[in-house]
Every structure is written in structure tokens, then in C-alpha cells.
Design a protein around this motif. Sequence first.
Motif, short mmCIF file in Angstrom:
data_model
loop_
_atom_site.label_atom_id
_atom_site.label_comp_id
_atom_site.label_asym_id
_atom_site.label_seq_id
_atom_site.Cartn_x
_atom_site.Cartn_y
_atom_site.Cartn_z
N SER A 142 0.87 -1.68 -0.27
CA SER A 142 -0.07 -0.32 0.28
C SER A 142 0.75 1.01 -0.20
O SER A 142 0.58 2.33 -0.62
N TYR A 143 1.97 1.45 0.48
CA TYR A 143 3.08 2.54 0.54
C TYR A 143 3.57 2.96 -0.45
O TYR A 143 4.26 3.54 -0.77
N GLY A 144 4.00 1.55 -1.56
CA GLY A 144 5.08 1.84 -2.19
C GLY A 144 6.35 1.78 -2.02
O GLY A 144 7.07 1.21 -1.35
N GLU A 337 21.99 4.98 14.59
CA GLU A 337 21.38 4.45 13.70
C GLU A 337 22.00 4.06 12.28
O GLU A 337 21.88 5.54 11.48
N PHE A 338 22.44 3.26 11.62
CA PHE A 338 22.03 3.31 9.78
C PHE A 338 20.93 2.92 9.19
O PHE A 338 21.46 2.55 8.01
N GLY A 339 19.92 2.87 9.71
CA GLY A 339 18.68 2.48 9.09
C GLY A 339 17.25 2.97 9.93
O GLY A 339 17.60 3.64 9.69
N LEU A 340 16.45 2.53 8.84
CA LEU A 340 15.14 3.06 9.10
C LEU A 340 14.36 1.95 8.69
O LEU A 340 14.74 0.98 8.48
N PRO A 341 12.72 1.69 9.35
CA PRO A 341 12.14 1.41 8.99
C PRO A 341 11.81 1.28 8.10
O PRO A 341 11.63 2.29 7.22
N GLN A 342 11.02 -0.10 7.61
CA GLN A 342 11.21 -0.02 6.05
C GLN A 342 9.68 0.07 5.58
O GLN A 342 8.62 -0.75 5.13
N TRP A 343 9.12 1.16 5.47
CA TRP A 343 7.57 1.34 5.08
C TRP A 343 8.27 1.45 3.33
O TRP A 343 6.61 1.54 3.17
N THR A 597 -8.23 -3.54 7.50
CA THR A 597 -6.68 -2.48 7.14
C THR A 597 -6.20 -3.15 5.98
O THR A 597 -6.01 -4.74 5.55
N HIS A 598 -5.17 -3.39 5.19
CA HIS A 598 -4.52 -3.87 4.27
C HIS A 598 -3.42 -5.22 4.75
O HIS A 598 -2.95 -4.42 5.72
#
Length: 892
Positions: A142-144, A337-343, A597-598
Motif C-alpha cells: 500500500s505504501y509502495g 542508526e544506519f537503518g530506517l523502518p522499511q515503510w 486494513t491492508h
Amino acid sequence: MELNKKSSVFLALALAFLIALGGCNSSSSSDDVNGQTDDVEDVGDGDDGDNGDDGDDGDDGDDDVDNRIEAAYGSWKSPITSDMIVSESVTLGQIQLDGEDVYWTERRPDEGGRTVIVRRSMDGWTSDVNPSPFDARTLVHSYGGGAFAVSDSVVYFSNFDPGSDNYDQRIYRMVPGETPEPITPAAAMRYADGVIDSTRGRMICVREDHTIPDQEETNTIVSLTLTDPYDVQILVSGEDFYSTPRISPDGSRLAWLAWNHPNMPWDGTDLWVADLSADGRSVSNYTLVAGGVSESVFQPEWGPDGTLYFVSDRTNWWNLYRWPYDAVEPLAPMDAEFGLPQWLFGWTTYTVESADRIVCTYTQDGLWHLGIIDTTGNTFETLDTPYTEIEYLRSVPGKAVFIASSPSMAPSVVRFDIDSREFETLQVSKDITFDVGYIATPQPVTFPTEGGLDAYGLYYPPTSLEYKASMGENPPLVVSTHGGPTSAASTGLDLRIQYWTSRGIAFFDVNYGGSTGYGREYRQRLNGNWGIVDVNDAVNGAEYLASYDEADIDRLAIRGGSAGGYTTLASLTFKTLFKAGASYYGISDLEVLARDTHKFESRYLDTLIGPFSEPVEPGSPYYDRSPIHFTDNLSCPVILFQGSDDPVVPPNQARMMVDALERKGIPYAYLEFEGEQHGFRQAENIKRSLDAELYFYSQIFGFDLADPVEPVKIENFGDDQPSDKNLVRLVTNMGDILLELNSEKAPVTVDNFFQYVAEGFYDGTIFHRVIGDFMIQGGGFDSDMNPRDTRDPIINEADNGLSNDIYTVAMARTTDPHSATSQFYINVVDNTSLNHTDTTEDGWGYAVFGEVVEGKEVVDAIKAVPTQTVGSYEDVPVDPVIIIYATVVSDM
């Protein structure tokens, strides 16, 4: 056709004066009241008035702070308008490199939110890749994100078409100079995060299968040919989610991430590697490299020597690791932090530039930094850059490309020469055309919260070159709760934040417990506590700022979108600190969210709230933390914004909240935008929602707006909102004058006046003609008697029955009855001789279109000022009487 009296002597004098000015039909057509009453002796007092210039917006400011205008918070005039925010502005995204060519995406609000792939060639030319109406956007999860790939100048992208079955979502092959051709079948399938296997003529990507109605979609990793839409092979299946399929440099192995319900990718993921067959149609010999239910792995990437790199939070912090076939080794471990939440698919925080060097970005204390890791000696170097936000890193030998921004620089595509350490801006998302003195710089804030813990945020103080606060006043504060809820506040320039601060409204971007950037333990504060920790942190942050006089405790608002909308609604329902709120596609009923929801987020609440079970009744956290069940606790106004086609937070969530607010009689406003999904993309809707929110706060907190905005109907608030009255406030250096305009009797004149007000035309003009026993005239000159250019003249509505009585306002003009443009005058006595008597040139009169309803004493003070002759202009105040700004007022 004279303007005033019927005296032939007066007419001759008036015409002579106009001739001396060079005629009455110049490019800045003259406006003139030109007279008093029939028995006035000094008939020559009524002759002047050109206008000019199309209207300086009054925002040049003054370097001397002491000379700034003192005005109430919220009522400052700002050059940062909603039109500016959405016009010629793009959202930059995914970067791909193809040799020396750089590709990126631009989401363009002025094209209805269409995402365009842009190519910059090695010779510096930029061009759009996908022609209109093709929209490079995928709906996987859904977020692409990760909507395109490129190889040898050929681009492959997922297309979004809201008017087609299943939104199209086929992958198209775009050869330069040709029409895009689909390479996947027309079916309810979605594709994302693809990489090109050029040796085999294939693409490997994530596929989301929606072909079976009323069944949860299936995610797989597939291999498809670049020419045959029906040659698709499933490589990996059986788990709930996949991302980041990556092919080793020699083409022999495939790496990917996978995870299962109820985990989100920032909770726990598995990093797999398998052998890829010679034909690219199957994989074998699976190896689990890292991960698990309590370890989040992010962004696997192969080095040119076959080493696999990835980010993991196994030590609390998302740090870099490598896997050179047998064991996992850390690279430059640090509390960052070298990362991100994978939205989104396609996010990258590092790039393997060579076998010996990695260019990376990391965040500490809310700021992102750029670094270089020497992989041979495992040494780390932090670079000095002008940026505080960096993402989407890609590289070719010697150069890295990324998107970067800072508190004073809009997000930009930047190319970095690694050896010379030079930065080159390739594209900016928004040109800044106003003085940076209007930009508020974020101030990191650490504040105490529940349990003896600290939480974080970014505070933006009210900032203006032109205005300063009224003595003894603290500013209204808007607390912003980001979505996710694992996202984080950004330090990059966001004009949507500056929209508030430049008007005298403080802004606090709170990084409540659960936010990214402070380690896994901080993210996990929200586990089981959504609606509690985030709400407490928002409240405690606002109270903390108010305790230091950075905010008015009685004018605190909270806003947020999606999950941030839930925090907003929960804060307004379960706490009493905030006096107003704005929910953008926010969640009000957790049970509905859990049911409707998805797939990507369908089990997210298991972690945030707890496992879902029926029945949902009092005592269940799904009931007890849902604002919809406790609207009786609400005691402050709410404005809600919603997209009609939102698959993440369906519109029924907002509509249920609206029904509850209506039943209780709480003031509210509701705007639902047709065709919008989760997050608004269309320029007109972004503009409308921003202006509507500002208008809403101005009504609730009681401040006038210097910049007119379109009103919004506030239900259960006052008698008639927005007011049917047409009110304009003239803020002058001698006090305020409130005009009530009569749009029923003078519709053309009032509309004309409102247009000039909306354009900021009157800001900085003066009352250039003051005759104490006649009228005060303004709206055409600045304080140096320079005229302002105007629009075309309007028709004369003096036959509307309104009389030039004391304290009425009317249009000035020349001897031509239909020559009025911008100049107006206020009668300071009854000037009945200026009224309409007939349609002859002598009888037309002057169009009255309103009256002074407040500030008559200011009018009286102005009419008494000393005057002088300036050049050919008589009756000019010795000390300028300045209209600082004119603004539409919604109600008295």
C-alpha cells in the motif's frame, strides 16, 4: 461624466489637474474622489491620485530587529503561502544510476500527484522518462516505493492508473523515444523493488497477488522476462512478506529479506541467500545469514567482490555488518542508526562504492551525517557536509548520489565526488524565493516524560523578518505527531512547518517513544503501549515548552496523519491539555483498523496493542484506547481531513468520528477529498487542507489572519460559520480599522477589493490624501509616493442605493465613471454630493461598498494629521499613515 458635484468650475479645475498629471488613462489609471459638497468653498481640494505597481507583498523586512512590526502571534503576514508550497514543488524519491546517468523520481502535486522518473545525462541534460499520463508508482504494501529499475538506458517501471482495473500496476518497459510497453500481464498483480538481471534478460522483483477475491494477497519474489508478459516464474514463496531481492555481481546468488505476521520489518526480518539457477528461473541451497523475530535486518547489498553487506539492530542500534561467506562481521560499530523502518521499498542508507569503500549515512540526536568506511582496515570517517538529512544513497566508482536537505535547504538530489569531497546539486525539490530570515531553525529538545524517562523532539520558534511578538504574549503551539508510528521528525526544510512559524505559530515535531533514530529499545517503548506512551510524550513535550514560555498553555493544538492522527485523536480524547486538534486520515477505532486494513499492517496492532480477539468490549485495549468510544471526554474542537479512496485508514473511520462530534455538539470541521488515498498528492487538496487548518485555529484561538485564506465551515461553532459578513481589517501604524463590506449591494466592487487584499496589494501602501472635512484616501501609493500597478478598472456600482455617509468606504476614480481600480476612500463627513443621481457623466457618483464598524477613532485620528504637498500631490500626510497590511477577517 464627473465624479462629484455638478459645478462646471469644479469640473474645469479637475480636468486641468488631470491634464497636468499627464492624462487620466495612463498605464496606472488614475483614481480620484475629486470633490466635496456643492457649497464647499475650497473646491480645489479634491483633485489627485494615481496608483501603480502591482503590489509588493510587503515581506522585505528590515535587518534591524527593533524596527519590526509588533503584532499578535498568528497574525503575522508570511511570504510562505500554501500556493507557494504546492506550486513548482516536487517530492524527490528513489534514485538509480546507470553508468554516468542519474535517475530519480519526482512526485508532482501540480500534475495531480503523478510520479515522474527524471533522467539526468552525463552531459547535464534532464528529461522526463515516463510520459503523461504514466505514473511511476507501485501499491505493494500500500505504501509502495521501489517503483522502477534501469539498465542500459532502458527503464522498467510500475504504472499507477486510478481509472483502470486494479490500478493497472503492470510493469512497463520504456525505451528512449518509444511508447511504454507492458512486460507483465493485465491482472490484479503488483510489483516493486525490482533489479535487472541483464545477463539473463530478466527482472527479479517482489510481486503481490490480488487475484483471489476476499482472500489476503500473496507476496512472492518472482523472475520475469523483459520481453514476454507471460513468462513469470516464482522464485521464493511461503512467507508473508519479502523485500530487497539483490543479485550477486557474478549472477550466481540471490539475497533477500523476509518476515511474517505479526512482525513488521523493524521488529524482525530474515536475511536469506540462495543459489540462482543458470536460467534465472529458480533458486536452491538456502542459507539464513542473519535475522530472526527479534532482529531487524535492513538493506542487503552485494559488494563487487561478492561480500554481502547489511544493516542489523542486534546490538540495539542499526549498524552495518558484512558476510564474506562464512561469518558475520561488524563494520564501524557505534551508538547510531544506519537503518530506517522499511515503510517503503527502495530506501537506502549506504552504498558499496568499491570493494574497499562504503559511503553511508547515519543519525545521532536527530541529525543525519555522511561517512566513509574503509572496508579493508574497518576505519570510519565522518565528513563535514551542509546537510542534516540524507537518504537514497547510490554510487558508481568515485561518486555517490543521494537526496539531502538541511533546515534551510529544500530536499535536493546531490552528487558527491568522493575523492575531491565536493558536492554538486543536480535538482532541488523547491526553489526558495523568499529571504531565509523567515525560516525557523529546529531546536533539539530533550524533555522528561513518564517513568523517569526522556523523550525527544524538534522545536521551531515563531520566526519573521517583519514581525515580532506583542509584549507579554506567548505563541500558540502546534504539536505534530508523525505517522508510522516508527517514523521520525526530520530536520530538513519543510515549508509546511515554516508555513506556521512564519505566521507567529510555534511548532513542535515530537519524536515520541517508538520513533526511529534512538535505538531499538526506544522504538520498543511503544510495544503494547500505543495510545499511551505517544500520548504522554506529546502532552509532556507541550507542557515542558509551555513551562519555559515557549508556548501559550491555553493555545495548544495537536495534529497528525495516519498513526499520528490516532495519537492526535487519543490526546484530545484521553487528555485535556490541548485546546484544538487536526486529524489527517487518522485512526479513531482500533477494532475497525484491525478488521479493515491492508495486509502489510493487518497484524501491526498485535505488537502495538496486543493480539486481537472478540468480543471487543470495555476492558479490552482495542475498546479502551479507541477515541470513538469516548467522545464524551472530548471538550475541544477538531478538524478532520480524509481521502475518499484511502485503503489504509478507510473513510468510515473519520465519518464515525464526525457523527460522534455532531451528536455531542463539539465544534468540528470535516473535509473529504475525492480520489485521494493515504496521504494527499493533489496540489489543490494539499493547499486546501493546510489553509483550512490555519483558518480553523484562527477561529478557535481568536487571532486574525494577515493572509486571507478560504474559510471552512465549522459545525457547532457560533451562529453562522464562516460568517456571512465580509470583513476586512486594515492594520495601520495608527491603529486598526475594520471594514464591513456589502457584497449584496456592490458585488463587483467587493470582489475587486477582496482580490487586492488577497494579493497583498494594499500591504505597505499609505493614506496618501487626507482632507479633514472631506475624506481620507488610500490604496495606491507606497510611503515614497510611488504608484502601484493595478488590474483593469471595474464597473461603477454607485447606483446601488448606498450613500456616502460618514464612515462609509467607497471607490475612488477619475472623471471616467467606470475607471476605479484599487484606490478607496473613507468619508469623514456626510458627502451626499458624491452619491449617484443619474447615469450621465455628471451624475454617476462614487460607489459605496462598505462601512467602518470598528476603529472610527483611528479614522478620526488620521483625518487630523498634518499634511503637505509632495510634488504635484496635495494633502499628503507629513508623516506617512501606513497600511501595514490588509486581511480578511472571518467574524467580528
